[in-house]
Structures are given as C-alpha cells and as structure tokens.
Design a protein around this motif. Structure first.
Motif, PDB file in Angstrom:
ATOM      1  N   THR A 106     -15.691  -1.027  19.580  1.00  0.00           N
ATOM      2  CA  THR A 106     -16.100  -2.174  18.778  1.00  0.00           C
ATOM      3  C   THR A 106     -17.585  -2.061  18.452  1.00  0.00           C
ATOM      4  O   THR A 106     -18.378  -1.569  19.242  1.00  0.00           O
ATOM      5  N   THR A 145     -14.777  -0.601  14.926  1.00  0.00           N
ATOM      6  CA  THR A 145     -14.866  -1.839  14.164  1.00  0.00           C
ATOM      7  C   THR A 145     -16.276  -2.063  13.645  1.00  0.00           C
ATOM      8  O   THR A 145     -17.255  -1.552  14.187  1.00  0.00           O
ATOM      9  N   LEU A 166     -13.683  -6.369  11.888  1.00  0.00           N
ATOM     10  CA  LEU A 166     -13.319  -7.328  12.940  1.00  0.00           C
ATOM     11  C   LEU A 166     -14.554  -8.098  13.362  1.00  0.00           C
ATOM     12  O   LEU A 166     -15.610  -7.513  13.615  1.00  0.00           O
ATOM     13  N   VAL A 226     -15.497  -9.978  16.536  1.00  0.00           N
ATOM     14  CA  VAL A 226     -14.968 -10.105  17.893  1.00  0.00           C
ATOM     15  C   VAL A 226     -15.041 -11.533  18.413  1.00  0.00           C
ATOM     16  O   VAL A 226     -14.440 -11.850  19.445  1.00  0.00           O
ATOM     17  N   THR A 256     -11.075 -14.806  17.974  1.00  0.00           N
ATOM     18  CA  THR A 256      -9.906 -14.396  18.748  1.00  0.00           C
ATOM     19  C   THR A 256      -8.598 -14.636  17.996  1.00  0.00           C
ATOM     20  O   THR A 256      -7.604 -13.958  18.242  1.00  0.00           O
ATOM     21  N   PHE A 275      -7.096 -11.526  16.392  1.00  0.00           N
ATOM     22  CA  PHE A 275      -6.775 -10.354  17.205  1.00  0.00           C
ATOM     23  C   PHE A 275      -5.346  -9.862  17.010  1.00  0.00           C
ATOM     24  O   PHE A 275      -5.082  -8.664  17.075  1.00  0.00           O
ATOM     25  N   VAL A 280      -4.502  -6.022  15.966  1.00  0.00           N
ATOM     26  CA  VAL A 280      -3.660  -5.094  16.715  1.00  0.00           C
ATOM     27  C   VAL A 280      -2.657  -4.413  15.779  1.00  0.00           C
ATOM     28  O   VAL A 280      -2.392  -3.213  15.906  1.00  0.00           O
ATOM     29  N   ASN A 315     -15.823  -1.635  24.740  1.00  0.00           N
ATOM     30  CA  ASN A 315     -16.172  -2.973  24.263  1.00  0.00           C
ATOM     31  C   ASN A 315     -17.683  -3.057  24.117  1.00  0.00           C
ATOM     32  O   ASN A 315     -18.402  -3.410  25.056  1.00  0.00           O
ATOM     33  N   GLY A 364     -14.242 -12.758  23.683  1.00  0.00           N
ATOM     34  CA  GLY A 364     -13.782 -11.697  22.802  1.00  0.00           C
ATOM     35  C   GLY A 364     -13.386 -10.446  23.556  1.00  0.00           C
ATOM     36  O   GLY A 364     -12.342  -9.841  23.300  1.00  0.00           O
ATOM     37  N   LEU A 408      -9.478  -9.411  23.539  1.00  0.00           N
ATOM     38  CA  LEU A 408      -9.206  -8.206  22.751  1.00  0.00           C
ATOM     39  C   LEU A 408      -8.644  -7.116  23.651  1.00  0.00           C
ATOM     40  O   LEU A 408      -7.673  -6.435  23.284  1.00  0.00           O
ATOM     41  N   THR A 409      -9.224  -6.954  24.829  1.00  0.00           N
ATOM     42  CA  THR A 409      -8.691  -5.967  25.769  1.00  0.00           C
ATOM     43  C   THR A 409      -7.257  -6.300  26.141  1.00  0.00           C
ATOM     44  O   THR A 409      -6.383  -5.423  26.177  1.00  0.00           O
ATOM     45  N   LYS A 430      -5.040  -7.944  24.406  1.00  0.00           N
ATOM     46  CA  LYS A 430      -4.146  -7.692  23.274  1.00  0.00           C
ATOM     47  C   LYS A 430      -3.880  -6.200  23.069  1.00  0.00           C
ATOM     48  O   LYS A 430      -2.786  -5.802  22.631  1.00  0.00           O
TER      49      LYS A 430
END
Length: 259
Positions: free
Chosen positions: A17, A41, A68, A70, A73, A76, A80, A100, A128, A132-133, A135
């Motif tokens: 990211t 991103t 994106l 971050v 949310t 997300f 993905v 990240n 975030g 994000l992790t 997802k």
C-alpha cells in the motif's frame, strides 16, 4: 524432455500500500529488482503510479497499480475483487507478501489534538491496516509474510507526535497478535519501524529543512539522516526466505537514533 522440466516456477507477488512514493516506492523497486511482481496502491496520484510501474518494468518484473484510500474501509470489498483480477493478470490466484505502508503524518501538541485529527489517524494507520489485512487473508498464501510499517516515534518521544505515535504503537501490538494467530498457517508478521527518513513525508520536512536535517544527523549513531534506500532493501530482505524464522518482531531501522 518431460513436461515437468518445462514448468516455470511461480514468481512471488507482493501487495504494497502507498507504493507510488517514498518508502513504499523504494520497497516496490527493491522487490522488483529481486524478481518479485508487484500490486501496489496509490491514493490519487496516477502519474506517480505510472512512473513506478515503468521503473518496475525496467527491472524485468511486472507491476499493477490500483487506486485505494486506506481510510475508506467500505471500499475494501471492491478492492479485493480488483486484487483478484490483478492476480489473474499475473497468472496467480494468491500472493506472497503484504506490506502495509500507506500513511499520513501529523504534528500537533497533545493539548491541541482534535477528535477529528485522532479519528483520521485511526482510520488510516490502524483501522485500515486491521481490516485490509483481514480482507486480504484468503488471498495470502500459507507461508506468506506481512510487514506492518510503524515508526521510531514509538520508542523515541518527540513532542508533537503523540497522536501519530500512539496509532503506530497500536500497529505494533496488532503485529504480535497477528503473528500468533496466523502462525498456524506459517505466516510471519513483523513490524518495521523507520527512523527519520529524507522523503516527502510530512511535507518533506526531514529532507528539505537544513536545521532539522542537521539535528537528526546529530542524534543518530551513524551520523546522518536516513534515506529511502536504507529502508526498502531491509524490508525486501525481511520478506525473503532468509528470514523465514523471524516473526512477531519490531525491527527499528533508524541508524541508531537516540541510543
């Protein structure tokens, strides 16, 4: 010749990211130079992202840039899906490394930090990263690696950094819990905490302010301000198989600031 001898090994793939500038950009290029394909991103500067993709190609690797924010949310789930499409373009269904890195700066004394300030930092630097992790976990290979970027400011107290440093401290706790809970899948999770680095972060204050530049160098054991090239190679090395037995660690990369 047997069919097996014609099978090419799957190239490693990293998601980073904030890969269009600063430490993220350097990490992208360091991994690309090591034969890793990249999905990275950017928030809003497509021109910077295009430049990074071109530079990755110069290293013989492939890169795909995805927009994106971050802090959002709610985006997300759609992100993905775009990652799945990007992976398909790279001939894969899963990826190997997650960094990240995306973040924003903040400098304000404790008594002047507003609720909006804190909420904004929380959205970017902790919430975030957390969601994000979460997802992306189904797409991360067993035996993969996660690096969460923190800051030397969780150890070194510099007035005016309280809100930012507190969020990075939360990320360091998150990292240890992730390492414990994801260990069953062989996933290693670590924190990298850079010191003061000469990038455009915080408006380029470390890079462009001669007085601050000199002050940072004076408090650093190795006698200078850090550069992006001091950080990207370290992250790339941490993600490699050479460091497969390292997890749940906070690794400061600061040249020995304030020791």
């Amino acid at each position: 010749m047997s069919i097996e001898n014609n099978v090419q090994p799957q190239r490693r793939i990293a998601i980073i990211t904030g890969g269009n500038r600063g430490l993220g950009r350097n990490t992208v290029l360091q991994l690309a130079a090591r034969g890793v394909d990249i999905i990275f991103t950017y928030r809003n500067n497509r021109a910077e992202a295009d430049e990074v993709m071109s530079a990755v190609g110069d290293h013989g690797s492939r890169a795909i840039a995805l927009q994106l924010d971050v802090a959002d949310t709610g985006a997300f789930g759609g992100f993905v899906q775009r990652v799945e499409q990007a992976l398909a373009q790279l001939g894969a269904r899963q990826f190997d490394y997650l960094v990240n890195n995306a973040g924003t700066s903040h400098h304000q004394a404790f008594e002047h930090v507003t609720e909006d300030d804190l909420d904004s930092l929380y959205q970017v630097h902790f919430k975030g990263v957390f969601f994000l992790t979460q997802k992306l976990l189904p797409l991360l290979k067993d035996g993969g690696r996660i690096v969460n970027i923190s800051s030397g400011l969780t150890r070194i107290v510099i007035p005016g950094s309280v809100a930012y440093a507190a969020m990075k401290g939360a990320v360091e706790i998150l990292t240890r819990y992730q390492a414990k809970e994801l260990g069953a899948r062989g996933i290693a999770v670590n924190t990298v905490a850079p010191g003061a680095i000469a990038t455009d972060f915080s408006g380029g204050m470390v890079r462009d302010n001669p007085e601050l530049h000199q002050r940072v160098a004076g408090m650093t054991a190795l006698g200078r301000v850090g550069q992006p090239d001091d950080i990207g190679p370290m992250i790339a090395a941490l993600l490699s198989d050479d460091n497969r037995w390292v997890t749940a660690q906070r690794i400061e990369v600061s040249g020995g600031m304030v020791i």
